[in-house]
Design an enzyme around this catalytic site. Structure first.
Site, PDB file in Angstrom:
ATOM      1  CG  ASP A 165      -0.227  -0.166   2.464  1.00 40.96           C
ATOM      2  OD1 ASP A 165       1.051   0.293   2.444  1.00 40.96           O
ATOM      3  OD2 ASP A 165      -0.510  -0.126   3.921  1.00 40.96           O
ATOM      4  NE  ARG A 170      15.613  25.901   2.795  1.00 43.88           N
ATOM      5  CZ  ARG A 170      16.067  25.281   1.022  1.00 43.88           C
ATOM      6  NH1 ARG A 170      15.912  26.043   1.290  1.00 43.88           N
ATOM      7  NH2 ARG A 170      15.938  24.282   1.096  1.00 43.88           N
ATOM      8  CG  HIS A 189      17.269  28.655   7.313  1.00 44.79           C
ATOM      9  ND1 HIS A 189      18.551  29.138   5.817  1.00 44.79           N
ATOM     10  CD2 HIS A 189      16.781  29.836   7.227  1.00 44.79           C
ATOM     11  CE1 HIS A 189      17.781  30.433   5.908  1.00 44.79           C
ATOM     12  NE2 HIS A 189      16.968  30.359   6.684  1.00 44.79           N
ATOM     13  CG  ASP A 197      22.924  35.292   3.221  1.00 44.39           C
ATOM     14  OD1 ASP A 197      23.155  34.930   3.537  1.00 44.39           O
ATOM     15  OD2 ASP A 197      21.098  34.245   2.658  1.00 44.39           O
ATOM     16  CE  LYS A 207      19.158  34.929   0.388  1.00 42.18           C
ATOM     17  NZ  LYS A 207      19.228  33.152   0.203  1.00 42.18           N
ATOM     18  NE  ARG A 246      15.087  32.144  -0.667  1.00 42.53           N
ATOM     19  CZ  ARG A 246      15.688  31.637  -1.797  1.00 42.53           C
ATOM     20  NH1 ARG A 246      14.666  31.119  -2.643  1.00 42.53           N
ATOM     21  NH2 ARG A 246      16.992  31.524  -1.818  1.00 42.53           N
ATOM     22  CG  ASP A 277      23.961  29.756   1.778  1.00 45.41           C
ATOM     23  OD1 ASP A 277      24.208  30.533   2.586  1.00 45.41           O
ATOM     24  OD2 ASP A 277      23.497  30.320   0.492  1.00 45.41           O
TER      25      ASP A 277
END
Ligand code: R5P
Length: 282
Positions: free
Chosen positions: A33, A89, A122, A160, A184, A186, A210
């Protein structure tokens, strides 16, 4: 005893070697399943260290099952290691009607563990979503390891300001160089604008660091600016090489030759192990 989720096999083996602890014979199966089951076989751990990155929803379910199987087998302590914490995040409801996904998964994980370690989430504040509060493991200094010893007047740069700590940690571990960051903005989940500040990079080697490369948009933009500004060699390093969708080709088109990442996620870029950083907290 180390119990590994399916997304953390290599790191679990590194950690077992680092701690000189056995690996449990974990097996994964899918029922007709579609449901998953993670079994720990005849393992009878005293302390169970569940090591499971959660880049997918299935990996979250495996993690909860491994915690439960450990308790079922009589473990007196369950420690959960999240090398890469999925959903981290979404650490706030950014629009009306949205969940705080990081909190939701942290609550579920907390129910099955005595303590939790999270590698470079993050935002460190996600540790407060766990009960008891999770320990944040900073593995970013490990990213200095694969860098060449002959960097010329290096700049360790983050795309950033939020990732400047990582740039500084890598610089400190490398032992020389300056730090700087870009601004930065977004525009969407896969589009960013990067504005250079006064970073003087002409003729210098640059290491762009990063916490995560996800779609590769941030890193591609940053590397493009560095090329325009006459940087010498450019190295790209991140803790979590998620490299989703077309990120590898996006980075390649931007001129990135090599990405140095860690084994919090198992990718071709997973050059460095975070096992020593995690082991220090176990
Ligand atoms: C954002 O603040 C993070 O530090 C990363 O820069 C970001 O999540 C990377 O995402 P992407 O690769 O999709 O641009």
């Amino acid at each position: 005893m180390i119990l590994s989720g399916s997304a953390s096999q290599s790191l679990a083996a590194e950690l077992a070697a680092e701690l000189d602890e056995p690996l449990a014979p974990v097996e994964f199966e899918r029922f007709p399943d579609g449901e998953l089951i993670a079994r720990i076989g005849d393992a009878t751990p005293d302390r169970a260290v569940v090591v499971a990155s959660t880049p997918t929803s299935d990996a979250h379910v495996e993690l909860l099952q491994l915690q439960d199987a450990a308790r079922e087998a009589g473990a007196s302590e369950v420690v959960t290691v999240l090398p890469y914490m999925g959903y981290a995040r979404q650490d706030a409801a950014f629009a009306p009607g949205e969940p705080v996904s990081a909190r939701a998964v942290a609550r579920a994980i907390s129910a099955g563990t005595d303590r939790t370690l999270v590698v470079n989430p993050h935002e460190d504040a996600v540790r407060d979503f766990f009960d008891p509060t999770a320990t944040v493991v900073d593995a970013s200094p490990r990213l200095a390891e694969p860098l060449p010893a002959d960097l010329v007047d290096p700049v360790f740069l983050s795309p950033d300001e939020g990732a400047l700590d990582i740039a500084a940690a890598v610089r400190d571990a490398y032992g020389a160089g300056e730090t700087d960051f870009f601004e930065k903005t977004r525009r969407s989940g896969s589009e960013v604008d990067i504005s250079p500040r006064d970073a003087a990079v002409e003729g210098r080697d640059v290491v762009v660091t990063d916490d995560i490369i996800a779609t590769g948009s941030t890193m591609s933009e940053a590397v493009g600016i560095l090329a325009d500004r006459g940087a010498a060699r450019v190295f790209v390093a991140c803790v979590h090489p998620l490299l989703a969708r077309n990120a590898p080709t996006k980075l390649s088109r931007a001129g990135v030759e090599t990405v140095y990442g860690t084994d919090t996620l198992e990718r071709a870029a997973s050059e460095v192990t975070v096992a020593p950083a995690v082991a220090a907290h176990l």
